[in-house]
Design a protein around this motif. Sequence first.
Motif, short mmCIF file in Angstrom:
data_model
loop_
_atom_site.label_atom_id
_atom_site.label_comp_id
_atom_site.label_asym_id
_atom_site.label_seq_id
_atom_site.Cartn_x
_atom_site.Cartn_y
_atom_site.Cartn_z
N TYR A 145 0.83 -1.17 0.09
CA TYR A 145 0.07 -0.10 0.09
C TYR A 145 0.92 1.19 0.18
O TYR A 145 0.68 2.09 -0.60
N ARG A 146 2.10 1.01 0.73
CA ARG A 146 2.92 2.21 0.82
C ARG A 146 3.48 2.64 -0.64
O ARG A 146 3.64 3.80 -0.95
N SER A 147 4.13 1.56 -1.33
CA SER A 147 4.31 1.79 -2.65
C SER A 147 3.43 2.38 -3.52
O SER A 147 3.77 3.09 -4.28
N VAL A 200 -8.12 -0.32 -5.09
CA VAL A 200 -6.71 -0.35 -4.88
C VAL A 200 -6.72 -1.81 -4.07
O VAL A 200 -5.76 -2.50 -4.19
N ARG A 201 -7.46 -2.17 -3.12
CA ARG A 201 -7.36 -3.47 -2.29
C ARG A 201 -7.59 -4.46 -3.16
O ARG A 201 -7.04 -5.53 -3.10
N GLN A 202 -8.78 -4.32 -4.21
CA GLN A 202 -8.66 -5.55 -5.41
C GLN A 202 -7.34 -5.69 -6.00
O GLN A 202 -7.28 -6.93 -6.01
N GLY A 212 -0.14 -7.43 8.11
CA GLY A 212 -1.07 -6.43 7.46
C GLY A 212 -2.31 -5.98 8.45
O GLY A 212 -1.86 -5.88 9.64
N ARG A 213 -3.36 -5.90 8.04
CA ARG A 213 -4.50 -5.31 8.79
C ARG A 213 -5.73 -6.20 8.51
O ARG A 213 -6.60 -6.32 9.44
N ASP A 214 -5.65 -6.84 7.34
CA ASP A 214 -6.98 -7.91 7.20
C ASP A 214 -6.37 -9.25 6.77
O ASP A 214 -7.05 -9.70 5.90
O1 DC Z 1 1.51 -1.44 8.45
P1 DC Z 1 1.81 -0.12 7.55
O2 DC Z 1 1.88 0.76 8.37
O3 DC Z 1 3.12 -0.30 6.79
O4 DC Z 1 0.38 0.12 6.74
C1 DC Z 1 0.58 1.17 5.90
C2 DC Z 1 -1.13 1.39 5.42
O5 DC Z 1 -1.59 0.47 4.67
C3 DC Z 1 -1.84 1.54 6.79
O6 DC Z 1 -2.56 2.60 6.89
C4 DC Z 1 -3.03 0.67 6.59
C5 DC Z 1 -2.84 0.17 5.31
N1 DC Z 1 -2.71 -1.26 5.28
C6 DC Z 1 -4.07 -2.05 4.84
O7 DC Z 1 -4.91 -1.26 4.81
N2 DC Z 1 -4.05 -3.48 4.74
C7 DC Z 1 -3.03 -4.01 4.87
N3 DC Z 1 -3.24 -5.52 4.97
C8 DC Z 1 -1.80 -3.50 5.15
C9 DC Z 1 -1.46 -2.01 5.29
#
Ligand code: DC
Length: 238
Positions: A45-47, A119-121, A140-142
């Motif tokens: 996501y950062r990239s 973007v997620r897709q 990650g988050r999900d």
């Molecule tokens: O873990 P990080 O701080 O490097 O993640 C950067 C951003 O990407 C964070 O705000 C949430 C998002 N992210 C996400 O939505 N789903 C993920 N699987 C990983 C990161």
Amino acid sequence: MKNETVIKQGPVIAIDGPAGTGKSSVTKRLADALGYTHIDTGAMYRSIAYLGLEKWGGIEELTEERSVEVANTTSLAFRREPSKNPANRIYANGRDLTDKIRTPEVSMAASRVSAFKGVRQALLSLQRRLGCQGKTILEGRDIGTVIFPDADVKFFLTASVEERAKRRLAELEASGVDVPTFSELVKQIEARDFADTNREIAPLKVAVDAIVLDTSAHTLDEVVAQLSAKAKERIKRT
Ligand code: DC
């Protein structure tokens, strides 16, 4: 885009949680300890955010349409380069972005673009494909809720906002960049948590079968030791 079916070739470990819980350091160490491949989905996501900022100029300019276009036209790959620090590098269309994606601006932009469905897709199938190679740890988050609901082991790391701000401050000071005040950092962390937890698509939440660990009062070594023991125990049983 249709979601392709991919079959796991070996165990998959999911590590989710908000920023500043020590997730990245823990995942890196755990991957080394278990001999697993580390996949940092946040770096993906950062990239996308970095390339969007580069192309369009500012966070406000990152509309959904533009962000999705960047995601759909960018080919991301991880490469391990032991001679470099960090050794786990991320390439976008062949360009090494590893050292460019950790600034506060890119963090905020990553949080913004990660809320866009397209973007997620765009990143989902790559994350599944990479994870399915087996003996992988995705952070990650999900991961435990959406990307690998069938992960062999799921961890969810938490820590108090104050502790996370303290750690982030130390990190920023060590990297020599301009550092915000402690209360400014607390506000930034709370804003990012709010955005990540309340977005409509794939919000940050604990998977029902995740092992939750509060890292506030533990050292990195302690957390890695606990997770490593739990992961080995679970994977042995599957
Ligand atoms: O873990 P990080 O701080 O490097 O993640 C950067 C951003 O990407 C964070 O705000 C949430 C998002 N992210 C996400 O939505 N789903 C993920 N699987 C990983 C990161």
